[in-house]
Design a protein around this motif. Structure first.
Motif, PDB file in Angstrom:
ATOM      1  N   ARG A 164     -17.032  -5.746  -9.888  1.00 45.52           N
ATOM      2  CA  ARG A 164     -17.386  -5.686  -8.458  1.00 45.52           C
ATOM      3  C   ARG A 164     -16.193  -5.924  -7.538  1.00 45.52           C
ATOM      4  N   SER A 165     -15.283  -6.806  -7.931  1.00 42.85           N
ATOM      5  CA  SER A 165     -14.170  -7.173  -7.057  1.00 42.85           C
ATOM      6  C   SER A 165     -13.043  -6.143  -7.129  1.00 42.85           C
ATOM      7  N   VAL A 166     -12.549  -5.731  -5.953  1.00 43.40           N
ATOM      8  CA  VAL A 166     -11.403  -4.813  -5.880  1.00 43.40           C
ATOM      9  C   VAL A 166     -10.235  -5.480  -5.155  1.00 43.40           C
ATOM     10  N   ILE A 167     -10.220  -6.802  -5.150  1.00 39.70           N
ATOM     11  CA  ILE A 167      -9.216  -7.548  -4.392  1.00 39.70           C
ATOM     12  C   ILE A 167      -7.813  -7.281  -4.940  1.00 39.70           C
ATOM     13  N   GLY A 168      -7.674  -7.224  -6.253  1.00 41.62           N
ATOM     14  CA  GLY A 168      -6.373  -6.896  -6.834  1.00 41.62           C
ATOM     15  C   GLY A 168      -5.932  -5.487  -6.500  1.00 41.62           C
ATOM     16  N   GLU A 169      -6.886  -4.553  -6.495  1.00 47.46           N
ATOM     17  CA  GLU A 169      -6.557  -3.173  -6.158  1.00 47.46           C
ATOM     18  C   GLU A 169      -6.113  -3.051  -4.708  1.00 47.46           C
ATOM     19  N   GLN A 170      -6.675  -3.872  -3.819  1.00 42.31           N
ATOM     20  CA  GLN A 170      -6.239  -3.853  -2.425  1.00 42.31           C
ATOM     21  C   GLN A 170      -4.744  -4.154  -2.320  1.00 42.31           C
ATOM     22  N   VAL A 171      -4.285  -5.137  -3.080  1.00 37.53           N
ATOM     23  CA  VAL A 171      -2.866  -5.486  -3.049  1.00 37.53           C
ATOM     24  C   VAL A 171      -2.024  -4.309  -3.536  1.00 37.53           C
ATOM     25  N   GLU A 172      -2.455  -3.672  -4.607  1.00 38.05           N
ATOM     26  CA  GLU A 172      -1.737  -2.514  -5.141  1.00 38.05           C
ATOM     27  C   GLU A 172      -1.698  -1.381  -4.124  1.00 38.05           C
ATOM     28  N   MET A 173      -2.837  -1.104  -3.479  1.00 34.39           N
ATOM     29  CA  MET A 173      -2.893  -0.021  -2.499  1.00 34.39           C
ATOM     30  C   MET A 173      -2.086  -0.352  -1.248  1.00 34.39           C
ATOM     31  N   GLY A 174      -1.850  -1.646  -1.013  1.00 31.07           N
ATOM     32  CA  GLY A 174      -1.027  -2.037   0.124  1.00 31.07           C
ATOM     33  C   GLY A 174       0.378  -1.492   0.021  1.00 31.07           C
ATOM     34  N   VAL A 175       0.966  -1.531  -1.159  1.00 27.64           N
ATOM     35  CA  VAL A 175       2.310  -0.984  -1.345  1.00 27.64           C
ATOM     36  C   VAL A 175       2.298   0.518  -1.105  1.00 27.64           C
ATOM     37  N   ALA A 176       1.311   1.215  -1.662  1.00 30.05           N
ATOM     38  CA  ALA A 176       1.234   2.673  -1.513  1.00 30.05           C
ATOM     39  C   ALA A 176       1.052   3.082  -0.056  1.00 30.05           C
ATOM     40  N   CYS A 177       0.170   2.382   0.656  1.00 31.14           N
ATOM     41  CA  CYS A 177      -0.065   2.722   2.071  1.00 31.14           C
ATOM     42  C   CYS A 177       1.167   2.457   2.915  1.00 31.14           C
ATOM     43  N   ARG A 178       1.870   1.384   2.625  1.00 28.09           N
ATOM     44  CA  ARG A 178       3.061   1.076   3.421  1.00 28.09           C
ATOM     45  C   ARG A 178       4.201   2.029   3.090  1.00 28.09           C
ATOM     46  N   MET A 179       4.258   2.519   1.864  1.00 29.19           N
ATOM     47  CA  MET A 179       5.216   3.579   1.540  1.00 29.19           C
ATOM     48  C   MET A 179       4.906   4.831   2.354  1.00 29.19           C
ATOM     49  N   ALA A 180       3.614   5.164   2.469  1.00 29.11           N
ATOM     50  CA  ALA A 180       3.217   6.351   3.231  1.00 29.11           C
ATOM     51  C   ALA A 180       3.585   6.209   4.699  1.00 29.11           C
ATOM     52  N   VAL A 181       3.352   5.039   5.274  1.00 24.24           N
ATOM     53  CA  VAL A 181       3.661   4.815   6.682  1.00 24.24           C
ATOM     54  C   VAL A 181       5.168   4.895   6.917  1.00 24.24           C
ATOM     55  N   LEU A 182       5.952   4.247   6.063  1.00 22.91           N
ATOM     56  CA  LEU A 182       7.410   4.303   6.202  1.00 22.91           C
ATOM     57  C   LEU A 182       7.913   5.733   6.062  1.00 22.91           C
ATOM     58  N   ASP A 183       7.359   6.472   5.132  1.00 18.52           N
ATOM     59  CA  ASP A 183       7.720   7.876   4.918  1.00 18.52           C
ATOM     60  C   ASP A 183       7.458   8.692   6.182  1.00 18.52           C
ATOM     61  N   LEU A 184       6.247   8.582   6.708  1.00 19.17           N
ATOM     62  CA  LEU A 184       5.870   9.396   7.870  1.00 19.17           C
ATOM     63  C   LEU A 184       6.701   9.051   9.098  1.00 19.17           C
ATOM     64  N   LEU A 185       6.894   7.764   9.351  1.00 15.27           N
ATOM     65  CA  LEU A 185       7.669   7.380  10.534  1.00 15.27           C
ATOM     66  C   LEU A 185       9.140   7.750  10.394  1.00 15.27           C
ATOM     67  N   SER A 186       9.657   7.719   9.178  1.00 11.34           N
ATOM     68  CA  SER A 186      11.055   8.133   8.986  1.00 11.34           C
ATOM     69  C   SER A 186      11.205   9.625   9.220  1.00 11.34           C
ATOM     70  N   ARG A 187      10.204  10.428   8.874  1.00 13.61           N
ATOM     71  CA  ARG A 187      10.246  11.870   9.170  1.00 13.61           C
ATOM     72  C   ARG A 187      10.303  12.095  10.676  1.00 13.61           C
ATOM     73  N   ASN A 188       9.543  11.291  11.407  1.00 14.96           N
ATOM     74  CA  ASN A 188       9.553  11.435  12.856  1.00 14.96           C
ATOM     75  C   ASN A 188      10.887  11.008  13.444  1.00 14.96           C
ATOM     76  N   LEU A 189      11.533  10.019  12.812  1.00 15.70           N
ATOM     77  CA  LEU A 189      12.880   9.629  13.261  1.00 15.70           C
ATOM     78  C   LEU A 189      13.840  10.800  13.090  1.00 15.70           C
ATOM     79  N   ARG A 190      13.719  11.524  11.979  1.00 17.05           N
ATOM     80  CA  ARG A 190      14.596  12.669  11.741  1.00 17.05           C
ATOM     81  C   ARG A 190      14.372  13.771  12.775  1.00 17.05           C
ATOM     82  N   ARG A 191      13.113  13.924  13.190  1.00 21.74           N
ATOM     83  CA  ARG A 191      12.815  14.960  14.203  1.00 21.74           C
ATOM     84  C   ARG A 191      13.451  14.618  15.546  1.00 21.74           C
ATOM     85  N   ASN A 192      13.584  13.311  15.816  1.00 19.78           N
ATOM     86  CA  ASN A 192      14.056  12.873  17.121  1.00 19.78           C
ATOM     87  C   ASN A 192      15.562  12.637  17.175  1.00 19.78           C
ATOM     88  N   THR A 193      16.240  12.865  16.031  1.00 24.13           N
ATOM     89  CA  THR A 193      17.693  12.644  16.022  1.00 24.13           C
ATOM     90  C   THR A 193      18.425  13.976  16.015  1.00 24.13           C
TER      91      THR A 193
END
Length: 312
Positions: free
Chosen positions: A283-312
């Motif tokens: 029933r508990s997915v608390i450990g999976e939340q921590v794992e998905m935290g790294v993946a989601c933050r990689m996605a956010v960093l990726d997307l925002l860095s692409r936008n930095l490239r567009r603006n430079t």
């Protein structure tokens, strides 16, 4: 390429469903990549990521650090307790200092709502809100949504019960915005003293009885009791809180038989959640939340860095 074109990620409120879906899809690809062991990339090679945390954090700061390093960024963790901020430097002076360092990505956690938004107006870097006061915690909502989608196959149509200290929870606010935007039905459950006065204006159903709030729920999301933000006697005692609002097997039994249990951490075992439920391998997915935290933050960093490239 995903359609997310914002320069900063300051909140979930206002994001449209396609943007959220794109971020979750990209995060899913990073989750699979991380599990494959092929984690080192060069997408952020030459970029500098600064973690600026004015409040304590373990999971969020560490996962942003790991996400940045897995994408090849130079990562700097600024310790506020030993920085000039602790000597009286203003937030705007800090912004000026950071600008002089020419960092590219700035992750900010602050006790005051709106602090990351203020910094975003004063620095050239892309700013990511890692939690500001009782306002929002957008990447937590993204990782929660990804966890739900992986376990349930969808978000739309699910009944999600967010339980406990909703009043002080930026996690609850970001999750409410995201889940409603993506078509879920959201309930908030807790004692009247810990329910925001304007809660029903969010478009959620409000329950002050735990069993009624969990009845038929697909997802049960428990929240930390934030005593450090409380003034006055909002709850009689931790023991009484657990008796009426702590998640145990008896209360969970009224949710759907395949309901999953979540918690953003850190957990107060025996206060918000019984250890047997927190550690339940099914029933508990608390450990999976921590794992998905790294993946989601990689996605956010990726997307925002692409936008930095567009603006430079």
């Amino acid at each position: 390429m995903p359609a997310f074109h914002q320069r900063h990620l300051l909140a979930i409120e206002g994001l449209e469903p396609p943007y959220i879906a794109d971020m979750l899809d990209l995060a899913e690809s990073y989750a699979l990549l991380n599990r494959s062991g092929k984690t080192q990339r060069d997408l952020l090679k030459g970029r500098t990521l600064i973690n600026l945390f004015f409040e304590d954090s373990t999971r969020t700061r560490t996962s942003f650090e790991l996400a940045g390093k897995r994408l090849g960024a130079d990562v700097i963790n600024m310790s506020v307790s030993t920085s000039s901020v602790n000597k009286g430097e203003t937030l705007l002076d800090t912004a000026s200092t950071l600008n002089a360092m020419h960092c590219d990505l700035l992750v900010v956690r602050h006790a005051q709502s709106g602090a990351p938004a203020l910094l975003s107006q004063k620095v050239d870097a892309a700013v990511i809100n890692a939690g500001d006061g009782t306002h929002e915690h957008p990447t937590q909502a993204l990782l929660d949504a990804l966890t739900i989608r992986r376990r349930k196959g969808r978000i739309e149509g699910l009944i999600v019960a967010i339980c406990g200290d909703v009043l002080h929870s930026r996690v609850a606010r970001s999750n409410i915005h995201l889940l409603l935007t993506m078509g879920a039905r959201v309930r908030i459950v807790g004692p009247p003293t810990l329910i925001p006065a304007e809660a029903e204006r969010f478009g959620v159903d409000v329950f002050t009885d735990m069993r009624a709030g969990l009845d038929g729920a697909d997802v049960v999301m428990m929240l930390r009791l934030q005593k450090e933000r409380m003034t006055g006697g909002l709850i009689p005692s931790s023991r009484e809180f657990f008796r009426f609002y702590g998640l145990d097997a008896e209360k969970l039994a009224v949710a759907k038989s395949d309901a999953i249990v979540m918690h953003p951490g850190p957990m107060n075992r025996g206060v918000e959640i019984d250890s047997a439920i927190a550690d339940d391998p099914v029933r508990s997915v608390i450990g999976e939340q921590v794992e998905m935290g790294v993946a989601c933050r990689m996605a956010v960093l990726d997307l925002l860095s692409r936008n930095l490239r567009r603006n430079t």
